[in-house]
Design a protein around this motif. Structure first.
Motif, mmCIF file in Angstrom:
data_model
loop_
_atom_site.group_PDB
_atom_site.id
_atom_site.type_symbol
_atom_site.label_atom_id
_atom_site.label_comp_id
_atom_site.label_asym_id
_atom_site.label_seq_id
_atom_site.Cartn_x
_atom_site.Cartn_y
_atom_site.Cartn_z
ATOM 1 N N GLN A 53 0.844 -1.196 0.000
ATOM 2 C CA GLN A 53 0.000 0.000 0.000
ATOM 3 C C GLN A 53 0.874 1.238 0.000
ATOM 4 N N ILE A 54 0.467 2.226 -0.770
ATOM 5 C CA ILE A 54 1.174 3.504 -0.847
ATOM 6 C C ILE A 54 0.254 4.563 -0.263
ATOM 7 N N ASN A 55 0.676 5.175 0.821
ATOM 8 C CA ASN A 55 -0.157 6.153 1.506
ATOM 9 C C ASN A 55 0.059 7.543 0.916
ATOM 10 N N LEU A 56 -1.045 8.205 0.554
ATOM 11 C CA LEU A 56 -0.988 9.583 0.080
ATOM 12 C C LEU A 56 -1.356 10.492 1.243
ATOM 13 N N THR A 57 -0.454 11.361 1.634
ATOM 14 C CA THR A 57 -0.691 12.201 2.814
ATOM 15 C C THR A 57 -1.609 13.371 2.520
ATOM 16 N N THR A 58 -1.900 13.622 1.239
ATOM 17 C CA THR A 58 -2.690 14.802 0.891
ATOM 18 C C THR A 58 -4.182 14.502 0.835
ATOM 19 N N ASP A 59 -4.614 13.637 -0.102
ATOM 20 C CA ASP A 59 -6.045 13.487 -0.309
ATOM 21 C C ASP A 59 -6.331 12.252 -1.160
ATOM 22 N N ILE A 60 -7.594 12.062 -1.509
ATOM 23 C CA ILE A 60 -8.055 10.951 -2.331
ATOM 24 C C ILE A 60 -7.505 11.090 -3.751
ATOM 25 N N ALA A 61 -6.979 10.014 -4.289
ATOM 26 C CA ALA A 61 -6.524 10.013 -5.682
ATOM 27 C C ALA A 61 -7.708 9.733 -6.601
ATOM 28 N N ARG A 62 -7.909 10.601 -7.583
ATOM 29 C CA ARG A 62 -9.008 10.438 -8.528
ATOM 30 C C ARG A 62 -8.541 9.915 -9.869
ATOM 31 N N GLN A 63 -7.300 10.222 -10.256
ATOM 32 C CA GLN A 63 -6.782 9.714 -11.517
ATOM 33 C C GLN A 63 -5.315 9.346 -11.355
ATOM 34 N N LEU A 64 -4.951 8.182 -11.919
ATOM 35 C CA LEU A 64 -3.575 7.713 -11.900
ATOM 36 C C LEU A 64 -3.028 7.725 -13.326
ATOM 37 N N VAL A 65 -1.777 8.155 -13.468
ATOM 38 C CA VAL A 65 -1.111 8.212 -14.773
ATOM 39 C C VAL A 65 0.257 7.560 -14.628
ATOM 40 N N LEU A 66 0.556 6.622 -15.510
ATOM 41 C CA LEU A 66 1.841 5.928 -15.492
ATOM 42 C C LEU A 66 2.841 6.694 -16.344
ATOM 43 N N SER A 67 4.061 6.842 -15.863
ATOM 44 C CA SER A 67 5.101 7.526 -16.624
ATOM 45 C C SER A 67 5.492 6.690 -17.843
ATOM 46 N N PRO A 68 6.026 7.337 -18.892
ATOM 47 C CA PRO A 68 6.390 6.599 -20.112
ATOM 48 C C PRO A 68 7.397 5.478 -19.882
ATOM 49 N N ASP A 69 8.285 5.628 -18.891
ATOM 50 C CA ASP A 69 9.275 4.582 -18.626
ATOM 51 C C ASP A 69 8.777 3.550 -17.613
ATOM 52 N N HIS A 70 7.528 3.701 -17.165
ATOM 53 C CA HIS A 70 6.892 2.767 -16.236
ATOM 54 C C HIS A 70 7.569 2.732 -14.868
ATOM 55 N N LYS A 71 8.335 3.764 -14.524
ATOM 56 C CA LYS A 71 9.038 3.786 -13.247
ATOM 57 C C LYS A 71 8.337 4.650 -12.204
ATOM 58 N N LYS A 72 7.416 5.498 -12.647
ATOM 59 C CA LYS A 72 6.726 6.391 -11.721
ATOM 60 C C LYS A 72 5.223 6.361 -11.978
ATOM 61 N N LEU A 73 4.511 6.712 -10.934
ATOM 62 C CA LEU A 73 3.067 6.844 -11.024
ATOM 63 C C LEU A 73 2.713 8.241 -10.549
ATOM 64 N N TYR A 74 1.850 8.922 -11.297
ATOM 65 C CA TYR A 74 1.392 10.248 -10.910
ATOM 66 C C TYR A 74 -0.082 10.163 -10.525
ATOM 67 N N ALA A 75 -0.395 10.737 -9.365
ATOM 68 C CA ALA A 75 -1.772 10.730 -8.873
ATOM 69 C C ALA A 75 -2.285 12.161 -8.803
ATOM 70 N N SER A 76 -3.480 12.375 -9.353
ATOM 71 C CA SER A 76 -4.161 13.657 -9.231
ATOM 72 C C SER A 76 -5.202 13.519 -8.125
ATOM 73 N N THR A 77 -5.075 14.355 -7.083
ATOM 74 C CA THR A 77 -5.964 14.231 -5.931
ATOM 75 C C THR A 77 -7.140 15.199 -6.035
ATOM 76 N N LEU A 78 -8.158 14.949 -5.211
ATOM 77 C CA LEU A 78 -9.440 15.622 -5.395
ATOM 78 C C LEU A 78 -9.538 16.964 -4.681
ATOM 79 N N ALA A 79 -9.523 16.970 -3.349
ATOM 80 C CA ALA A 79 -9.838 18.188 -2.598
ATOM 81 C C ALA A 79 -8.780 19.263 -2.746
ATOM 82 N N ASP A 80 -7.490 18.855 -2.674
ATOM 83 C CA ASP A 80 -6.426 19.856 -2.719
ATOM 84 C C ASP A 80 -5.815 20.013 -4.102
#
Length: 370
Positions: A53-80
């Motif tokens: 499990q990966i804990n996000l200290t900010t808020d709920i993740a609404r959309q996940l995007v994988l980086s082109p090299d598949h090494k990172k994940l970007y999460a767009s959060t809702l409230a903040d």
């Protein structure tokens, strides 16, 4: 008159089928799915359980995007409205920054990443809180520089176009030069200037007796960047008989292959998912409503564009449909606390994976073995 509803999904290529390895030697089959209240579950489909499990200290993740090299994940959060960067090797949050400031909030849709992995593109609606009301701005194209941790470009949407709303879908060309916007048509913009360079109005597509075509693109890093395969529903302009079919769109050349399959007998259809060899397609459909509601899996022969198998399953009131990277398992998730796993050959349920929290995002399926 009812028009065409065209629902598209990027398909998930995988490795060719082979003899199943033993659990001790099986390569991981990893999924990422955000769950309540603010975490991302790491699921291994070979073990059919949450392995991290990966804990996000900010808020709920609404959309996940994988980086082109598949090494990172970007999460767009809702409230903040933060952009959170996650290192997949360590499964740790390495960076986070909010796009909001003062009395202004940004509502994003169509989030997609450029081939270099440095920029995120989105459609943004700025909401400004005043003393006694909120001002809702016009939608704009924005570019988020992940290194600068801010919006570095903002350009108005075309004035003569419909408001895209919160469900806009976008994709960048493999070379990063063009930005594709998918709604009731395909619009191609120069990614550096946001100048409209080509527009194909699919409300009157170049196919006889088809009207009001609309697109819904769900991005996935494993798809051929030049091709989108999905379903369309259409009705002819004379007797209004509805049919559905399989469509293939070449994003590089903007050409279309629309093949009718048969009369519409369903209330809704999930996006089409392809087997690794692209010989079979899978979807989940809903028939009827309320107490008469029936959910089914359909298997489609992609060569003949014919439905070759159907099987009922106990479906949730609301759900999303997915496919494992090796094409062997069908997945039902959202809304709910479980991911249900079905065998792609028998269409029988084999297990359910407990997430310990309601799902809040799209599903990221890693390529086989990663």
């Amino acid at each position: 008159m009812r028009g065409i509803l065209f629902s598209l999904c990027l398909c998930l290529p995988a490795l060719p089928a082979s003899a199943a390895p033993s659990p001790a030697t099986a390569k991981p089959a990893i999924l990422y799915l955000a769950t309540w209240p603010h975490k991302i579950d790491v699921i291994d489909l070979n073990q059919e359980k949450v392995v991290g499990q990966i804990n996000l200290t900010t808020d709920i993740a609404r959309q996940l995007v994988l980086s082109p090299d598949h090494k990172k994940l970007y999460a767009s959060t809702l409230a903040d409205n933060s952009i959170v960067t996650i290192d997949l090797a360590t499964r740790r949050v390495t960076d986070s920054f909010s796009l909001d400031g003062g009395n202004e909030k940004n509502r994003l849709s169509g989030l997609t990443i450029d081939p270099t992995g440095r920029y995120l593109y989105a459609v943004d609606t700025l909401i400004t809180k005043q003393i006694d009301h909120f001002d809702i701005g016009s939608p704009k194209f924005i570019v988020i520089d992940l290194s600068a941790k801010q919006i570095t470009r903002s350009v108005d949407m075309p004035k003569d176009d419909d408001v895209p709303g919160y469900r806009s879908s976008m994709k960048l060309s493999p070379d990063g030069k063009y930005l594709y916007l998918f709604r009731d048509g395909i619009q191609v913009f120069d990614a550096s200037t946001f100048r409209l360079v080509k527009k194909i109005d699919l409300r009157q597509p170049p196919v006889p007796d088809m009207l009001n075509l609309s697109l819904n693109l769900v991005d996935d890093p494993n798809e051929d960047p030049n091709t989108v395969t999905g379903f369309f529903n259409s009705s002819d302009p004379y007797v209004h008989r509805e049919i559905f079919g399989v469509a293939q769109i070449d994003l590089k050349n903007l050409t279309f292959d629309l093949t009718p399959v048969g009369p519409v007998t369903t209330t809704s259809m999930s996006p089409l998912m392809l087997s690794p060899d692209h010989k079979l397609g899978y979807t989940a459909v809903v028939n009827g409503e309320q107490g008469n509601r029936i959910t089914e899996f359909w298997v489609i022969d992609m060569a003949t564009r014919q439905v070759i198998a159907k099987k009922q399953f106990v479906g949730r009131t609301r759900f999303n449909f997915g496919l494992s990277a090796d094409g062997k398992k069908l997945l039902i998730y959202n809304a709910g606390y479980q991911v249900e796993v079905y065998d792609a050959k028998t269409l029988e349920m084999t297990s359910d994976i407990d997430l310990e929290g309601d799902t809040t995002s799209n599903l990221i399926v890693m390529p086989a073995g990663e």
